[in-house]
Design a protein around this motif. Structure first.
Motif, PDB file in Angstrom:
ATOM      1  N   ILE A 133      22.308  28.210  19.492  1.00  0.00           N
ATOM      2  CA  ILE A 133      20.980  28.799  19.722  1.00  0.00           C
ATOM      3  C   ILE A 133      19.903  27.766  19.401  1.00  0.00           C
ATOM      4  O   ILE A 133      20.169  26.762  18.742  1.00  0.00           O
ATOM      5  CB  ILE A 133      20.765  30.074  18.872  1.00  0.00           C
ATOM      6  CG1 ILE A 133      20.788  29.747  17.375  1.00  0.00           C
ATOM      7  CG2 ILE A 133      21.820  31.126  19.208  1.00  0.00           C
ATOM      8  CD1 ILE A 133      20.462  30.927  16.484  1.00  0.00           C
ATOM      9  N   GLY A 134      18.691  28.025  19.871  1.00  0.00           N
ATOM     10  CA  GLY A 134      17.572  27.124  19.647  1.00  0.00           C
ATOM     11  C   GLY A 134      16.979  27.267  18.252  1.00  0.00           C
ATOM     12  O   GLY A 134      17.275  28.208  17.518  1.00  0.00           O
ATOM     13  N   ALA A 135      16.092  26.321  17.910  1.00  0.00           N
ATOM     14  CA  ALA A 135      15.495  26.288  16.574  1.00  0.00           C
ATOM     15  C   ALA A 135      14.641  27.523  16.300  1.00  0.00           C
ATOM     16  O   ALA A 135      14.663  28.071  15.195  1.00  0.00           O
ATOM     17  CB  ALA A 135      14.667  25.018  16.405  1.00  0.00           C
ATOM     18  N   ALA A 136      13.871  27.981  17.295  1.00  0.00           N
ATOM     19  CA  ALA A 136      12.977  29.129  17.078  1.00  0.00           C
ATOM     20  C   ALA A 136      13.775  30.394  16.777  1.00  0.00           C
ATOM     21  O   ALA A 136      13.432  31.159  15.863  1.00  0.00           O
ATOM     22  CB  ALA A 136      12.094  29.351  18.304  1.00  0.00           C
ATOM     23  N   GLU A 137      14.847  30.599  17.524  1.00  0.00           N
ATOM     24  CA  GLU A 137      15.679  31.788  17.302  1.00  0.00           C
ATOM     25  C   GLU A 137      16.429  31.674  15.966  1.00  0.00           C
ATOM     26  O   GLU A 137      16.594  32.663  15.252  1.00  0.00           O
ATOM     27  CB  GLU A 137      16.674  31.962  18.452  1.00  0.00           C
ATOM     28  CG  GLU A 137      16.041  32.324  19.783  1.00  0.00           C
ATOM     29  CD  GLU A 137      15.354  31.135  20.442  1.00  0.00           C
ATOM     30  OE1 GLU A 137      14.357  31.352  21.144  1.00  0.00           O
ATOM     31  OE2 GLU A 137      15.799  29.983  20.224  1.00  0.00           O
ATOM     32  N   ALA A 138      16.870  30.449  15.642  1.00  0.00           N
ATOM     33  CA  ALA A 138      17.549  30.234  14.367  1.00  0.00           C
ATOM     34  C   ALA A 138      16.603  30.544  13.212  1.00  0.00           C
ATOM     35  O   ALA A 138      16.991  31.153  12.214  1.00  0.00           O
ATOM     36  CB  ALA A 138      18.040  28.789  14.269  1.00  0.00           C
ATOM     37  N   GLN A 139      15.353  30.142  13.348  1.00  0.00           N
ATOM     38  CA  GLN A 139      14.354  30.411  12.314  1.00  0.00           C
ATOM     39  C   GLN A 139      14.165  31.909  12.121  1.00  0.00           C
ATOM     40  O   GLN A 139      14.127  32.412  11.005  1.00  0.00           O
ATOM     41  CB  GLN A 139      13.028  29.772  12.728  1.00  0.00           C
ATOM     42  CG  GLN A 139      11.854  30.093  11.830  1.00  0.00           C
ATOM     43  CD  GLN A 139      10.592  29.398  12.296  1.00  0.00           C
ATOM     44  OE1 GLN A 139      10.458  28.200  12.193  1.00  0.00           O
ATOM     45  NE2 GLN A 139       9.657  30.155  12.834  1.00  0.00           N
ATOM     46  N   SER A 140      14.072  32.637  13.240  1.00  0.00           N
ATOM     47  CA  SER A 140      13.882  34.087  13.174  1.00  0.00           C
ATOM     48  C   SER A 140      15.068  34.772  12.507  1.00  0.00           C
ATOM     49  O   SER A 140      14.907  35.672  11.680  1.00  0.00           O
ATOM     50  CB  SER A 140      13.679  34.639  14.589  1.00  0.00           C
ATOM     51  OG  SER A 140      13.539  36.033  14.573  1.00  0.00           O
ATOM     52  N   ILE A 141      16.276  34.335  12.849  1.00  0.00           N
ATOM     53  CA  ILE A 141      17.484  34.924  12.276  1.00  0.00           C
ATOM     54  C   ILE A 141      17.603  34.558  10.796  1.00  0.00           C
ATOM     55  O   ILE A 141      17.952  35.387   9.955  1.00  0.00           O
ATOM     56  CB  ILE A 141      18.723  34.477  13.075  1.00  0.00           C
ATOM     57  CG1 ILE A 141      18.727  35.170  14.450  1.00  0.00           C
ATOM     58  CG2 ILE A 141      20.018  34.781  12.318  1.00  0.00           C
ATOM     59  CD1 ILE A 141      19.728  34.625  15.429  1.00  0.00           C
ATOM     60  N   ALA A 142      17.284  33.307  10.455  1.00  0.00           N
ATOM     61  CA  ALA A 142      17.369  32.856   9.066  1.00  0.00           C
ATOM     62  C   ALA A 142      16.417  33.648   8.174  1.00  0.00           C
ATOM     63  O   ALA A 142      16.762  34.020   7.047  1.00  0.00           O
ATOM     64  CB  ALA A 142      17.065  31.366   8.968  1.00  0.00           C
ATOM     65  N   LEU A 143      15.214  33.920   8.664  1.00  0.00           N
ATOM     66  CA  LEU A 143      14.246  34.689   7.882  1.00  0.00           C
ATOM     67  C   LEU A 143      14.792  36.064   7.541  1.00  0.00           C
ATOM     68  O   LEU A 143      14.642  36.541   6.414  1.00  0.00           O
ATOM     69  CB  LEU A 143      12.935  34.833   8.667  1.00  0.00           C
ATOM     70  CG  LEU A 143      12.025  33.611   8.716  1.00  0.00           C
ATOM     71  CD1 LEU A 143      10.848  33.872   9.645  1.00  0.00           C
ATOM     72  CD2 LEU A 143      11.511  33.260   7.324  1.00  0.00           C
ATOM     73  N   LYS A 144      15.427  36.700   8.524  1.00  0.00           N
ATOM     74  CA  LYS A 144      15.971  38.034   8.290  1.00  0.00           C
ATOM     75  C   LYS A 144      17.164  37.970   7.343  1.00  0.00           C
ATOM     76  O   LYS A 144      17.323  38.820   6.468  1.00  0.00           O
ATOM     77  CB  LYS A 144      16.380  38.671   9.631  1.00  0.00           C
ATOM     78  CG  LYS A 144      16.757  40.138   9.501  1.00  0.00           C
ATOM     79  CD  LYS A 144      15.595  40.960   8.982  1.00  0.00           C
ATOM     80  CE  LYS A 144      15.979  42.407   8.778  1.00  0.00           C
ATOM     81  NZ  LYS A 144      14.918  43.167   8.104  1.00  0.00           N
ATOM     82  N   MET A 145      18.003  36.955   7.501  1.00  0.00           N
ATOM     83  CA  MET A 145      19.170  36.805   6.636  1.00  0.00           C
ATOM     84  C   MET A 145      18.763  36.644   5.178  1.00  0.00           C
ATOM     85  O   MET A 145      19.411  37.159   4.280  1.00  0.00           O
ATOM     86  CB  MET A 145      19.996  35.583   7.069  1.00  0.00           C
ATOM     87  CG  MET A 145      20.821  35.781   8.315  1.00  0.00           C
ATOM     88  SD  MET A 145      21.663  34.247   8.779  1.00  0.00           S
ATOM     89  CE  MET A 145      22.654  33.975   7.326  1.00  0.00           C
ATOM     90  N   GLU A 146      17.664  35.924   4.961  1.00  0.00           N
ATOM     91  CA  GLU A 146      17.232  35.653   3.589  1.00  0.00           C
ATOM     92  C   GLU A 146      16.175  36.642   3.100  1.00  0.00           C
ATOM     93  O   GLU A 146      15.606  36.461   2.028  1.00  0.00           O
ATOM     94  CB  GLU A 146      16.680  34.217   3.500  1.00  0.00           C
ATOM     95  CG  GLU A 146      17.667  33.146   3.907  1.00  0.00           C
ATOM     96  CD  GLU A 146      18.921  33.128   3.044  1.00  0.00           C
ATOM     97  OE1 GLU A 146      18.859  33.660   1.912  1.00  0.00           O
ATOM     98  OE2 GLU A 146      19.945  32.614   3.490  1.00  0.00           O
ATOM     99  N   SER A 147      15.884  37.663   3.907  1.00  0.00           N
ATOM    100  CA  SER A 147      14.897  38.699   3.544  1.00  0.00           C
ATOM    101  C   SER A 147      13.524  38.095   3.220  1.00  0.00           C
ATOM    102  O   SER A 147      12.852  38.514   2.285  1.00  0.00           O
ATOM    103  CB  SER A 147      15.396  39.521   2.347  1.00  0.00           C
ATOM    104  OG  SER A 147      16.622  40.132   2.658  1.00  0.00           O
ATOM    105  N   ILE A 148      13.135  37.098   4.013  1.00  0.00           N
ATOM    106  CA  ILE A 148      11.821  36.470   3.844  1.00  0.00           C
ATOM    107  C   ILE A 148      10.850  37.126   4.818  1.00  0.00           C
ATOM    108  O   ILE A 148      11.125  37.224   6.019  1.00  0.00           O
ATOM    109  CB  ILE A 148      11.886  34.953   4.115  1.00  0.00           C
ATOM    110  CG1 ILE A 148      12.767  34.271   3.063  1.00  0.00           C
ATOM    111  CG2 ILE A 148      10.492  34.335   4.115  1.00  0.00           C
ATOM    112  CD1 ILE A 148      13.033  32.812   3.337  1.00  0.00           C
TER     113      ILE A 148
END
Length: 204
Positions: free
Chosen positions: A42-57
């Motif tokens: 996946i691209g960086a923007a989608e990875a960022q969105s998923i990472a934020l949710k994973m870390e509850s940020i």
């Protein structure tokens, strides 16, 4: 529905840098109740969105996927499920099924967007046994401890090499760094720091 009885349920396991494509990330999906993992580039923007949710940020301003979910909720539309139905030429094709209680509509979607939205709504993610066979790899499940800890240990193994120097920081310093990163909207790096804080707290 009988025709869907053999579908495989998946869950988001973690993110790592893609070894295949520069500037991209590998989203690791895990077979629920099984040893197989599927890597989705996946691209960086989608990875960022998923990472934020994973870390509850929670970012200061809502991101595109947050806005989409808020919009759907405002009009009483619910994401029922995400279905990864095809893998062709290295690309996963997905569809999202929505319902407002009266009508059910299925629309095509990029897999990364579909999963980012599913994570925000709690909707289940499915694929076919054929796709699992073709794209999945088997991850050895550790015997020590119970199964609930397995995702954490696997995420740790994927993130351990990312920022080894940050591991030496005290938790207080890491928390200050995390706050600064969020203020600067550097969410990708913030997610990594949050993951290190979580692991360090678990070791205390």
């Amino acid at each position: 529905m009988a025709e869907n009885d053999d579908r495989v349920r998946l869950k988001v396991m973690g993110l790592s840098y893609s070894q295949i494509q520069a500037g991209a990330y590998a989203l690791i999906l895990a077979q629920v109740g099984g040893p197989y993992r599927i890597p989705v580039v996946i691209g960086a923007a989608e990875a960022q969105s998923i990472a934020l949710k994973m870390e509850s940020i929670t970012p200061p301003r809502p991101m595109t996927h947050d806005i989409f979910v808020s919009f759907a909720h405002a009009f009483g539309v619910k994401l029922e499920e995400v279905f990864i139905y095809k893998f062709e030429d290295g690309i996963f094709s997905s569809e999202m099924t929505f319902s407002d209680g009266e009508r059910t509509v299925t629309i095509d979607s990029r897999t990364s967007d579909a999963i980012a939205i599913a994570m925000r709504t709690g909707a289940p993610i499915f694929t076919t046994p054929e796709i699992l066979d073709e794209t999945g790899f088997e991850m050895e499940i550790k015997e020590e401890g119970d199964g609930d800890h397995e995702p954490d240990s696997e995420e740790d193994s994927m993130t351990a090499n990312r920022e080894p120097r940050l591991e030496n920081y005290a938790i207080e310093e890491l928390e200050k760094t995390l706050q600064k990163l969020i203020e600067r909207e550097e969410y990708e790096e913030a997610a990594r720091v949050a993951d290190i804080i979580k692991r360090k707290r678990g070791e205390q």
